[in-house]
Design a protein around this motif. Structure first.
Motif, PDB file in Angstrom:
ATOM      1  N   MET A 150      25.492  57.640 -11.018  1.00  0.00           N
ATOM      2  CA  MET A 150      24.459  56.988 -10.215  1.00  0.00           C
ATOM      3  C   MET A 150      25.066  56.434  -8.930  1.00  0.00           C
ATOM      4  O   MET A 150      26.261  56.160  -8.864  1.00  0.00           O
ATOM      5  CB  MET A 150      23.797  55.856 -10.989  1.00  0.00           C
ATOM      6  CG  MET A 150      22.732  56.339 -11.957  1.00  0.00           C
ATOM      7  SD  MET A 150      21.284  56.976 -11.095  1.00  0.00           S
ATOM      8  CE  MET A 150      20.315  57.559 -12.486  1.00  0.00           C
TER       9      MET A 150
ATOM     10  N   THR B  46      18.767  55.663  -1.898  1.00  0.00           N
ATOM     11  CA  THR B  46      20.156  55.502  -2.333  1.00  0.00           C
ATOM     12  C   THR B  46      21.101  56.192  -1.356  1.00  0.00           C
ATOM     13  O   THR B  46      20.679  56.938  -0.469  1.00  0.00           O
ATOM     14  CB  THR B  46      20.371  56.095  -3.731  1.00  0.00           C
ATOM     15  OG1 THR B  46      20.300  57.527  -3.655  1.00  0.00           O
ATOM     16  CG2 THR B  46      19.321  55.580  -4.705  1.00  0.00           C
TER      17      THR B  46
ATOM     18  N   ALA C 173      20.703  52.299 -10.856  1.00  0.00           N
ATOM     19  CA  ALA C 173      20.369  52.482 -12.264  1.00  0.00           C
ATOM     20  C   ALA C 173      20.402  51.176 -13.050  1.00  0.00           C
ATOM     21  O   ALA C 173      19.953  51.128 -14.200  1.00  0.00           O
ATOM     22  CB  ALA C 173      21.325  53.482 -12.907  1.00  0.00           C
TER      23      ALA C 173
ATOM     24  N   ALA D 266      16.032  55.642  -9.333  1.00  0.00           N
ATOM     25  CA  ALA D 266      17.010  56.000 -10.357  1.00  0.00           C
ATOM     26  C   ALA D 266      16.628  57.295 -11.060  1.00  0.00           C
ATOM     27  O   ALA D 266      17.488  58.144 -11.340  1.00  0.00           O
ATOM     28  CB  ALA D 266      17.137  54.856 -11.366  1.00  0.00           C
TER      29      ALA D 266
END
Length: 424
Positions: free
Chosen positions: A1, A27, A84, A121
């Motif tokens: 992640m 992200t 996450a 996520a």
């Protein structure tokens, strides 16, 4: 992640044309997730508080202050953290707000951010949201509760009961449950037009009621089930959301349509007569949120016959569910994300319900958007039941249609009527 790189907030519009908050999280690998805050008309006094601007614009319901708080405090705090780590992100949001009811930064700001992180996520892993939250667990599509007539706060109090819903108890798949309900909804419209009672639709898409009593609404609902070719009580059951906190306080209940004022015992007797007369399988908030003794008494009287659901009574709080279970109130819990304020707290409430043998129903709000998160969560969390409103209006149909897609591609079972709670 990977880590959170950007947190953006924007004002968008809900199904009532009111402002609401959308948050987008990006992200460092470019994965994106969006979350949108819904809004309720009938609200428990103890649920997470939205942050609205006040003043004259949009009747005081603008969300610029909430959006500014996300940019000023939430975005800097979340940047650089693992996307996450949902529990950690939600704990940070709660700590940043610092109030018991999430009123400083706003429950709307917090739930939109919390959902955006969850979606990001799932996107990072390349998974649909339901599969991401399910992990390796086997899950089922939830049994739908679908509104046919809207009342209470959803329809200017034209009838006292807030939701008159049907549950396709003989359906063997999610798609079949929708197909059956579509016929009932259509025939209900035909019957209302014949009676000269068709006056549009309410907030959640159900037919706007023009009835002389609450019982008349249920009579027409039973007739609609029969007109659609189904057997009431066998193929289709009735679910009611009484939303008693809207017209009851301190053990006194004023039913405007019936022009009566009832104490707790009389209200319970009225509900028991309805259960005896109609094929009711589920009743939500039958007594007001401050009438704990009444809720316990009603559960003792009717809990072996019908599902008794706490909504305003629980406001998606694990501690309230635990307390009610110890005292014998209700046998099912309504689960609403924005009542709790974060994904983690919502899941804690659902787990508390499951731990105590309660059924759970993931629910939308009257002010909704095209966001379909709750369908994925109801499935991935194996909640068993789903309530998103009626069988019309695109913000509702987006969710029902998403369930069809999940069922088609998920190789999973259907919860069916077996998930309807009876007394433990």
């Amino acid at each position: 992640m990977s880590r959170i790189e950007e947190v953006r907030a924007r004002r968008i519009w809900d199904s009532r044309g009111r402002p609401t908050v959308e948050v987008e999280i990006v992200t460092e690998t470019g994965a994106r997730g969006r979350g949108i805050a819904p809004a309720g008309a009938s609200r428990g006094s103890r649920e997470a508080m939205e942050l609205r601007d006040g003043g004259t614009a949009f009747d005081g319901k603008d969300v610029k202050t909430a959006i500014a708080g996300i940019a000023r405090e939430i975005a800097p705090a979340l940047r650089g953290h693992e996307v996450a780590e949902q529990a950690m992100i939600d704990a940070m949001l709660i700590a940043l707000d610092g109030t018991p009811d999430k009123s400083r930064l706003g429950g709307n700001a917090l739930i939109a951010t919390s959902l955006a992180a969850l979606h990001a996520a799932a996107s990072e892993r390349g998974l649909p949201l339901w599969r991401y939250v399910a992990g390796d667990e086997q899950v089922t599509l939830p049994l739908p509760q679908i509104q046919i007539f809207g009342g209470g706060a959803h329809a200017e109090r034209r009838v006292d009961v807030q939701d008159f819903m049907v549950i396709a108890t003989s359906a063997t798949s999610f798609a079949q449950a929708l197909e059956m309900t579509a016929e009932v909804y259509r025939h209900a419209g035909v019957l209302m037009r014949k009676r000269g009672a068709a006056q549009g639709v309410a907030d959640e898409g159900g037919w706007w009621p023009a009835f002389s009593s609450n019982e008349e609404a249920m009579d027409v609902l039973v007739a609609s089930i029969e007109a659609a070719g189904f057997v009431p009580g066998t193929d289709m059951g009735i679910a009611l959301d009484i939303a008693a906190s809207e017209f009851g306080k301190g053990g006194q209940y004023t039913l405007g349509l019936d022009n009566v004022r009832l104490d707790t015992d009389a209200m319970i007797e009225k509900l028991l007569r309805w259960i005896a007369r109609y094929p009711i399988v589920s009743i939500e908030d039958p007594l007001s949120e401050d009438d704990e003794a009444g809720m316990i008494a009603f559960t003792r009287a009717a809990g072996s016959k019908v599902q008794i659901v706490g909504d305003d009574f629980f406001v998606t709080r694990a501690a309230f569910i635990e307390d009610a279970a110890a005292k014998g109130a209700c046998n099912a819990a309504l689960i609403k994300l924005n009542q709790a304020g974060t994904v983690t707290e919502t899941l804690a409430a659902l787990r508390a319900a499951r731990r105590n043998g309660y059924a759970s129903i993931v629910s939308a709000r009257s002010g909704e958007t095209e966001d379909v998160s709750i369908v994925h969560l109801a499935t991935g969390w194996n909640a068993g039941q789903l309530k998103v409103g009626s069988f019309s209006r695109s913000e509702r149909m987006a969710k029902w249609n998403e369930g069809v897609r999940i069922e088609e591609g998920g190789a999973m079972g259907f919860a069916g009527a077996a998930v309807l709670s009876r007394s433990r």
